[in-house]
Design an enzyme around this catalytic site. Structure first.
Site, PDB file in Angstrom:
ATOM      1  N   GLY A  39      40.193  37.630  43.508  1.00 32.27           N
ATOM      2  CA  GLY A  39      40.782  37.334  44.804  1.00 32.27           C
ATOM      3  C   GLY A  39      40.085  38.003  45.958  1.00 32.27           C
ATOM      4  O   GLY A  39      40.419  37.736  47.115  1.00 32.27           O
ATOM      5  N   ASP A  40      39.091  38.857  45.675  1.00 32.43           N
ATOM      6  CA  ASP A  40      38.366  39.517  46.749  1.00 32.43           C
ATOM      7  C   ASP A  40      37.472  38.506  47.467  1.00 32.43           C
ATOM      8  O   ASP A  40      36.653  37.819  46.845  1.00 32.43           O
ATOM      9  CB  ASP A  40      37.512  40.652  46.174  1.00 32.43           C
ATOM     10  CG  ASP A  40      36.793  41.424  47.256  1.00 32.43           C
ATOM     11  OD1 ASP A  40      37.398  42.371  47.783  1.00 32.43           O
ATOM     12  OD2 ASP A  40      35.635  41.087  47.568  1.00 32.43           O
ATOM     13  N   ALA A  41      37.620  38.433  48.778  1.00 31.20           N
ATOM     14  CA  ALA A  41      36.888  37.423  49.550  1.00 31.20           C
ATOM     15  C   ALA A  41      35.382  37.648  49.484  1.00 31.20           C
ATOM     16  O   ALA A  41      34.596  36.692  49.389  1.00 31.20           O
ATOM     17  CB  ALA A  41      37.361  37.444  50.996  1.00 31.20           C
TER      18      ALA A  41
END
Length: 471
Positions: A421-423
């Site tokens: 989920g880390d951009a």
């Protein structure tokens, strides 16, 4: 189901624990279903079917495997993990009681091969490396307590020879046992610079907020304020061509110097030798050889930063951190302020944080986490497995997989984590693999699988490939 049968079959051949809970393997010839990480002999692909959950597998007439116990896993039970964590704690307290890997296996109640699988999945390094680590950690504790005879110390920590003890001690601490003992009575010490240490990266990460009130980078000198037994102290690291001079002010005594030494190793990422990763993935490492995962000074600081950084831009997160430290931190020397510990943060009110532009929800998340740590219900230093640590962290209010994985990497030093989920990670993966769109959570895990068991370092290389501000 998002994966092809061919890919899933590759994952069960690799005993990939990251797919546990995402898919089940049904073996038609034996009538059982297994977790992807099951260590039983693998069936032929033609005899395998994949199921999304237990209900689907049972509807096909299959029963749970007695070796990997998928039914217990889906109930949240894992007997092997429980025995592993108990044995890890016992070995840390008395490493001499475990003279070899076989003794660890006996403690867990498994064979050596299964033990190595458990370590790979839950501890992220090998049993022999774990024994070396806890033996030297125990030696440091005994030296700080006043132990004098080095030969007796070596034996008490599980070493059969003084030479083996000295070599292992120097490799893990950067000092000989005698030099470490001398350091405990001083206010400074000198460490050799790790081979290929990227000093600029160290300084850039710890100085990533130029307005920070708790750390400061000037030239090749890093100063970091922290609390020792409730008192503020300042750690100063001066990087030379071949060594690092470390000075402590504001605290004295053996325990303070031992804390300063351990904190220094964390700030340098001392234990994260990248050689194995670079040999396995030279293309990703190219141009960044020597990159390490750098840790926060302690795990709680990583947890606070992860909560502050949730869904906000870095500049705003830096400002929130500065304001929080001014509010609850303790002034130290040289104009720095020590990052508040859990007790100081837990004493704050939601309204005090809202006055600093915290949303009510973020304030509640932070205070809940601080309260859990301050009360002793969450003992970050005792989280010995990545699996147990992730579960404990995700039980905190507002702490999801991204927050937990970030703390596992930066605060606890686990080596095979993926902050799903880390951009930044999804953008880097899109560019690295030339994808038309950013990968979702499941695709992120699939793309990161080839980098195991070094996915934490792979994450940092991918972040660095964006050439942005250090995360």
């Amino acid at each position: 189901m998002r994966w092809s049968d061919e890919h899933l079959y590759e994952r069960i051949l690799a005993k990939d624990a990251s797919f546990n809970g995402r898919v089940l393997t049904g073996v038609l010839t034996t009538g059982i279903y297994c977790l992807p990480s099951c260590t039983a002999r693998k069936p032929l692909a033609v005899n395998v079917r994949f199921f999304e959950d237990e209900a689907a597998a049972q509807a096909a007439g299959l029963r749970p495997c007695k070796r990997c116990k998928p039914d217990a896993f889906y109930r949240g039970e894992d007997a092997d993990l429980a025995r592993l964590e108990t044995t890890l704690a016992q070995a840390a307290a008395d490493p001499a009681a475990f003279p070899e890997v076989e003794a660890l296996a006996e403690g867990v109640g498994v064979g050596v091969t299964k033990l190595k699988d458990l370590f790979r999945d839950h501890v992220h390094f090998q049993p022999a490396a774990f024994l070396q680590r806890v033996r030297i950690q125990r030696a440091c504790v005994l030296l700080a307590a006043g132990a004098t005879g080095l030969s007796d110390l070596a034996f008490a920590c599980g070493y059969e020879s003084a030479s083996g003890f000295h070599e292992a001690f120097r490799r893990q601490t950067g000092l000989s046992p005698g030099a470490y003992r001398s350091m405990l009575g001083a206010d400074r010490f000198v460490l050799p610079r790790p081979e290929r240490l990227r000093v600029e990266d160290v300084l850039a990460f710890h100085g990533r907020d130029p307005l920070s009130v708790s750390e400061r980078v000037e030239g090749r000198v890093l100063r970091k304020a922290f609390l020792f037994e409730g008192r503020p102290a300042v750690l100063r690291l001066a990087f030379g061509e071949s060594d690092i001079e470390v000075t402590l002010t504001g605290a004295t005594g053996a325990a303070a110097m031992a804390k300063a030494h351990g904190a220094t190793l964390r700030l340098l990422g001392w234990t994260g030798d990248p050689a194995a990763f670079e040999a396995a993935h030279p293309q990703l490492a190219h141009g960044r050889e020597g990159l390490r995962v750098l840790f926060t000074l302690d795990p709680f600081e990583a947890l606070v930063w992860a909560i502050l950084g949730q869904q906000v831009n870095l500049a705003f997160a830096y400002a929130m951190r500065r304001d929080l430290i001014r509010l609850a931190g303790i002034p130290a020397a040289e104009g720095l302020i020590a990052h508040p510990d859990a007790n100081h943060l837990a004493a704050l009110k939601v309204e005090e944080l809202q006055a600093l532009r915290f949303s009510r929800r973020k304030a509640e998340y932070l205070l809940h986490a601080a309260g859990e740590v301050a009360s002793g219900r969450l003992r970050l230093e005792d989280l010995a497995t990545a699996t147990g640590a992730a579960k404990a962290l995700e039980s905190l209010r507002g702490c999801g997989p991204w927050t937990a994985q970030y703390v596992l990497m930066r605060g606890l030093g686990f080596r095979d984590c993926v902050p799903v989920g880390d951009a930044g990670l999804t953008l880097a993966l899109q560019r690295w693999f030339h994808l038309e769109t950013r990968p979702d959570a499941l695709e992120t895990l699939r793309l990161m699988t080839p980098f195991a068991p070094h996915r934490s370092l792979a994450t940092f290389h991918l972040w660095a490939s964006l050439k942005g501000t250090p995360a």
